[in-house]
Design a protein around this motif. Structure first.
Motif, PDB file in Angstrom:
ATOM      1  N   LEU A 234       0.833  -1.204   0.000  1.00  0.00           N
ATOM      2  CA  LEU A 234       0.000   0.000   0.000  1.00  0.00           C
ATOM      3  C   LEU A 234       0.867   1.254   0.000  1.00  0.00           C
ATOM      4  O   LEU A 234       0.603   2.217  -0.743  1.00  0.00           O
ATOM      5  CB  LEU A 234      -0.930   0.002   1.213  1.00  0.00           C
ATOM      6  N   LEU A 235       1.891   1.256   0.839  1.00  0.00           N
ATOM      7  CA  LEU A 235       2.796   2.415   0.910  1.00  0.00           C
ATOM      8  C   LEU A 235       3.567   2.598  -0.390  1.00  0.00           C
ATOM      9  O   LEU A 235       3.725   3.728  -0.882  1.00  0.00           O
ATOM     10  CB  LEU A 235       3.766   2.242   2.080  1.00  0.00           C
ATOM     11  N   LEU A 236       4.055   1.496  -0.957  1.00  0.00           N
ATOM     12  CA  LEU A 236       4.808   1.579  -2.208  1.00  0.00           C
ATOM     13  C   LEU A 236       3.920   2.054  -3.350  1.00  0.00           C
ATOM     14  O   LEU A 236       4.346   2.843  -4.202  1.00  0.00           O
ATOM     15  CB  LEU A 236       5.416   0.214  -2.544  1.00  0.00           C
ATOM     16  N   SER A 237       2.682   1.571  -3.373  1.00  0.00           N
ATOM     17  CA  SER A 237       1.747   1.995  -4.403  1.00  0.00           C
ATOM     18  C   SER A 237       1.452   3.486  -4.291  1.00  0.00           C
ATOM     19  O   SER A 237       1.438   4.218  -5.292  1.00  0.00           O
ATOM     20  CB  SER A 237       0.449   1.197  -4.285  1.00  0.00           C
ATOM     21  N   LEU A 238       1.222   3.960  -3.079  1.00  0.00           N
ATOM     22  CA  LEU A 238       0.956   5.377  -2.858  1.00  0.00           C
ATOM     23  C   LEU A 238       2.153   6.222  -3.255  1.00  0.00           C
ATOM     24  O   LEU A 238       2.011   7.272  -3.906  1.00  0.00           O
ATOM     25  CB  LEU A 238       0.618   5.609  -1.374  1.00  0.00           C
ATOM     26  N   ALA A 239       3.354   5.773  -2.906  1.00  0.00           N
ATOM     27  CA  ALA A 239       4.572   6.504  -3.275  1.00  0.00           C
ATOM     28  C   ALA A 239       4.721   6.565  -4.786  1.00  0.00           C
ATOM     29  O   ALA A 239       5.148   7.584  -5.347  1.00  0.00           O
ATOM     30  CB  ALA A 239       5.786   5.841  -2.636  1.00  0.00           C
ATOM     31  N   SER A 240       4.361   5.469  -5.460  1.00  0.00           N
ATOM     32  CA  SER A 240       4.458   5.426  -6.909  1.00  0.00           C
ATOM     33  C   SER A 240       3.491   6.406  -7.558  1.00  0.00           C
ATOM     34  O   SER A 240       3.833   7.115  -8.513  1.00  0.00           O
ATOM     35  CB  SER A 240       4.156   4.004  -7.409  1.00  0.00           C
ATOM     36  N   ILE A 241       2.268   6.484  -7.017  1.00  0.00           N
ATOM     37  CA  ILE A 241       1.271   7.422  -7.541  1.00  0.00           C
ATOM     38  C   ILE A 241       1.739   8.862  -7.337  1.00  0.00           C
ATOM     39  O   ILE A 241       1.636   9.711  -8.232  1.00  0.00           O
ATOM     40  CB  ILE A 241      -0.087   7.183  -6.850  1.00  0.00           C
ATOM     41  N   ASN A 242       2.251   9.141  -6.141  1.00  0.00           N
ATOM     42  CA  ASN A 242       2.720  10.493  -5.845  1.00  0.00           C
ATOM     43  C   ASN A 242       3.870  10.895  -6.779  1.00  0.00           C
ATOM     44  O   ASN A 242       3.963  12.044  -7.230  1.00  0.00           O
ATOM     45  CB  ASN A 242       3.174  10.587  -4.388  1.00  0.00           C
ATOM     46  N   LYS A 243       4.756   9.936  -7.073  1.00  0.00           N
ATOM     47  CA  LYS A 243       5.885  10.226  -7.963  1.00  0.00           C
ATOM     48  C   LYS A 243       5.396  10.522  -9.360  1.00  0.00           C
ATOM     49  O   LYS A 243       5.892  11.429 -10.039  1.00  0.00           O
ATOM     50  CB  LYS A 243       6.828   9.024  -7.974  1.00  0.00           C
ATOM     51  N   GLU A 244       4.383   9.777  -9.818  1.00  0.00           N
ATOM     52  CA  GLU A 244       3.824  10.008 -11.150  1.00  0.00           C
ATOM     53  C   GLU A 244       3.164  11.371 -11.252  1.00  0.00           C
ATOM     54  O   GLU A 244       3.145  11.987 -12.322  1.00  0.00           O
ATOM     55  CB  GLU A 244       2.804   8.915 -11.490  1.00  0.00           C
ATOM     56  N   ASN A 245       2.623  11.854 -10.140  1.00  0.00           N
ATOM     57  CA  ASN A 245       1.897  13.128 -10.143  1.00  0.00           C
ATOM     58  C   ASN A 245       2.782  14.339  -9.908  1.00  0.00           C
ATOM     59  O   ASN A 245       2.297  15.472  -9.943  1.00  0.00           O
ATOM     60  CB  ASN A 245       0.795  13.094  -9.075  1.00  0.00           C
ATOM     61  N   GLU A 246       4.061  14.106  -9.643  1.00  0.00           N
ATOM     62  CA  GLU A 246       4.959  15.247  -9.390  1.00  0.00           C
ATOM     63  C   GLU A 246       5.196  16.059 -10.666  1.00  0.00           C
ATOM     64  O   GLU A 246       5.262  15.522 -11.753  1.00  0.00           O
ATOM     65  CB  GLU A 246       6.315  14.698  -8.880  1.00  0.00           C
TER      66      GLU A 246
END
Length: 207
Positions: free
Chosen positions: A195-207
Motif C-alpha cells: 500500500l505504501l509503495l503503491s501510494l509513493a508510486s502514484i505520488n511520484k507520477e503526479n509530481e
C-alpha cells in the motif's frame, strides 16, 4: 497504471494460495498467467486457430477445444515446435496480462506468473514476491495434489528455475513450508508495505 506485484514460485510452493489470501483478506485483484494461458487457446481465439492451422485438425477434441495431451506429444521431442508454440502464445499471454492489469481497480495488482524468472518477465512488475519452500516440500505437495510419482515431479523441478535463481530475483520472500502457520500475518505485513509503495508510486507520477 496499477502498482504491480508479481508472485512466483516453483511447483507446489503455494503461490496460488498466497495470492488467494491477498484477495480474500484485502480484495486485491489477481491477474493469473496460467488462467490466461488457457483462455488464449479457447475455441474461436486467434491462438487456437493458428495452432490448428499449424498442427492440423487432429490437435482438437471433438468439442472443438484444444487437445492438450496431443499438443504435449507434438512438442515434447521437437524443440523447434515448442519454440514455434512459445513464439505464438507468449505475446498473446503478455498482451492479455497487460490488458487485465490496466483494468485493475485495487490499490495494487497481483500478477501470478509461475515461470516469471524462466521467461524473464520481471519487467512487467514493480516488485517480485517469491513464495519459497524446501524442494522436499514441493515434491510432497505435488505428489499428493496431482497424484504423480516422485520422478515426474523431479523432472518438472529440473525444467524450472532453481530455488536460488528465484530467490535472486525476489524483492520479497514468503517462506511457505508446512511448519509455517502464520501465512496471514506475513501477508498482512506485505500488504501494508505494498500500500505504501503503491501510494509513493502514484505520488511520484503526479509530481
Amino acid at each position: 497504471m496499477s502498482y504491480v506485484v508479481a508472485i512466483t514460485g516453483g511447483i507446489g510452493s503455494g503461490k496460488t494460495t498466497v495470492a488467494d489470501r491477498f484477495q480474500a483478506l484485502y480484495s486485491i485483484n489477481i491477474v493469473d498467467a496460467d488462467i490466461i494461458a488457457r483462455e488464449v487457446v479457447n475455441p474461436g481465439t486467434k491462438g487456437l486457430i493458428q495452432i490448428e492451422q499449424h498442427f492440423g485438425p487432429q490437435i482438437l477434441l471433438d468439442d472443438g477445444h484444444l487437445d492438450r495431451a496431443k499438443l504435449r506429444e507434438c512438442i515434447f521431442s521437437e524443440p523447434s515446435e515448442k519454440q514455434w508454440l512459445n513464439n505464438l502464445l507468449h505475446p498473446l499471454i503478455r498482451s492479455e496480462m497487460q490488458r487485465q492489469i490496466a483494468l485493475s481497480t485495487s490499490e495494487y495488482t497481483l500478477l501470478v506468473v509461475p515461470l516469471l524468472v524462466e521467461n524473464k518477465l520481471q519487467y512487467l512488475a514493480n516488485r517480485v514476491l517469491v513464495v519459497d519452500v524446501l524442494e522436499q516440500t514441493q515434491i510432497n505437495r505435488t505428489v499428493n495434489r496431482d497424484k504423480v510419482n516422485h520422478q515426474q515431479v523431479k523432472a518438472i523441478l529440473a525444467s524450472q528455475a532453481s530455488r536460488e535463481e528465484r530467490l535472486a530475483a525476489a524483492d520479497d520472500i514468503i517462506n511457505n513450508d508446512q511448519q509455517n502457520n502464520d501465512l496471514d500475518m506475513k501477508i498482512s505485513l506485505l500488504h501494508e508495505k505494498y500500500l505504501l509503495l503503491s501510494l509513493a508510486s502514484i505520488n511520484k507520477e503526479n509530481e
